[in-house]
Design a protein around this motif. Structure first.
Motif, PDB file in Angstrom:
ATOM      1  N   SER A 151       0.833  -1.213   0.000  1.00 49.88           N
ATOM      2  CA  SER A 151       0.000   0.000   0.000  1.00 49.88           C
ATOM      3  C   SER A 151       0.865   1.260   0.000  1.00 49.88           C
ATOM      4  O   SER A 151       0.506   2.262  -0.606  1.00 49.88           O
ATOM      5  CB  SER A 151      -0.934  -0.003   1.206  1.00 49.88           C
ATOM      6  OG  SER A 151      -0.186   0.021   2.407  1.00 49.88           O
ATOM      7  N   ARG A 152       2.013   1.237   0.653  1.00 49.38           N
ATOM      8  CA  ARG A 152       2.906   2.394   0.642  1.00 49.38           C
ATOM      9  C   ARG A 152       3.480   2.638  -0.750  1.00 49.38           C
ATOM     10  O   ARG A 152       3.641   3.777  -1.172  1.00 49.38           O
ATOM     11  CB  ARG A 152       4.062   2.204   1.619  1.00 49.38           C
ATOM     12  CG  ARG A 152       3.742   2.581   3.003  1.00 49.38           C
ATOM     13  CD  ARG A 152       5.005   2.648   3.818  1.00 49.38           C
ATOM     14  NE  ARG A 152       4.682   2.668   5.224  1.00 49.38           N
ATOM     15  CZ  ARG A 152       5.520   2.395   6.171  1.00 49.38           C
ATOM     16  NH1 ARG A 152       6.766   2.069   5.880  1.00 49.38           N
ATOM     17  NH2 ARG A 152       5.152   2.443   7.418  1.00 49.38           N
ATOM     18  N   GLY A 195       2.891   5.993  -2.984  1.00 51.26           N
ATOM     19  CA  GLY A 195       4.049   6.731  -3.497  1.00 51.26           C
ATOM     20  C   GLY A 195       3.967   6.961  -4.994  1.00 51.26           C
ATOM     21  O   GLY A 195       4.242   8.061  -5.483  1.00 51.26           O
ATOM     22  N   ILE A 196       3.571   5.947  -5.737  1.00 49.40           N
ATOM     23  CA  ILE A 196       3.427   6.078  -7.192  1.00 49.40           C
ATOM     24  C   ILE A 196       2.309   7.062  -7.521  1.00 49.40           C
ATOM     25  O   ILE A 196       2.460   7.925  -8.391  1.00 49.40           O
ATOM     26  CB  ILE A 196       3.174   4.699  -7.842  1.00 49.40           C
ATOM     27  CG1 ILE A 196       4.435   3.842  -7.744  1.00 49.40           C
ATOM     28  CG2 ILE A 196       2.727   4.853  -9.289  1.00 49.40           C
ATOM     29  CD1 ILE A 196       4.231   2.411  -8.190  1.00 49.40           C
ATOM     30  N   LEU A 197       1.188   6.966  -6.816  1.00 53.20           N
ATOM     31  CA  LEU A 197       0.075   7.883  -7.041  1.00 53.20           C
ATOM     32  C   LEU A 197       0.476   9.325  -6.740  1.00 53.20           C
ATOM     33  O   LEU A 197       0.136  10.243  -7.498  1.00 53.20           O
ATOM     34  CB  LEU A 197      -1.123   7.477  -6.182  1.00 53.20           C
ATOM     35  CG  LEU A 197      -2.401   8.276  -6.369  1.00 53.20           C
ATOM     36  CD1 LEU A 197      -2.903   8.148  -7.803  1.00 53.20           C
ATOM     37  CD2 LEU A 197      -3.455   7.818  -5.398  1.00 53.20           C
ATOM     38  N   ALA A 198       1.225   9.540  -5.670  1.00 53.83           N
ATOM     39  CA  ALA A 198       1.684  10.884  -5.329  1.00 53.83           C
ATOM     40  C   ALA A 198       2.623  11.434  -6.397  1.00 53.83           C
ATOM     41  O   ALA A 198       2.537  12.610  -6.770  1.00 53.83           O
ATOM     42  CB  ALA A 198       2.374  10.885  -3.973  1.00 53.83           C
TER      43      ALA A 198
END
Length: 114
Positions: free
Chosen positions: A13-14, A18-21
């Motif tokens: 989930s992290r 991170g990719i989405l951010a």
């Protein structure tokens, strides 16, 4: 037997967050860079003019012109200055890009006769 590396590994989930951010940051950067670009100056010939109602936005009417550009493209442009216009007038336009949708054209004046 327990996994000795389970405590060291990042949860999935992290990684997804991170990719989405990162994608969001790049998207915002491109949005501001694209929308902040300088407008291009163009010259065209007025084919027709008319008034449009902008009562909900500004409480009145505004002049709009159909302008034929040098490359043959016919565009609709709001008359900001230089009006009133008539058919055959050579006008100066500004073309501005929007982040969403097509470009916006504005008539900013009549071309001076040389």
């Amino acid at each position: 037997m327990t996994d000795r590396f389970a405590d060291v590994e990042e949860p999935r989930s992290r990684i997804a967050v991170g990719i989405l951010a990162a994608v969001l940051i790049v998207g915002v950067f491109l949005l501001f860079r694209w929308s902040g670009s300088e407008p291009r100056r163009l010259v065209g010939v007025v084919e027709s003019t008319g008034s449009i109602s902008v009562a909900k936005i500004q409480g009145g009417t505004r002049e709009e012109a159909a302008v034929r550009l040098a490359d043959g493209t016919l565009v609709l442009a709001h008359v900001v200055s230089g009006g009133p216009l008539s058919e055959g007038d050579r006008v100066l336009l500004l073309k501005a890009q929007r982040p969403l949708g097509g470009p916006v054209y504005q008539v900013v004046g009549k071309e001076s006769h040389r």
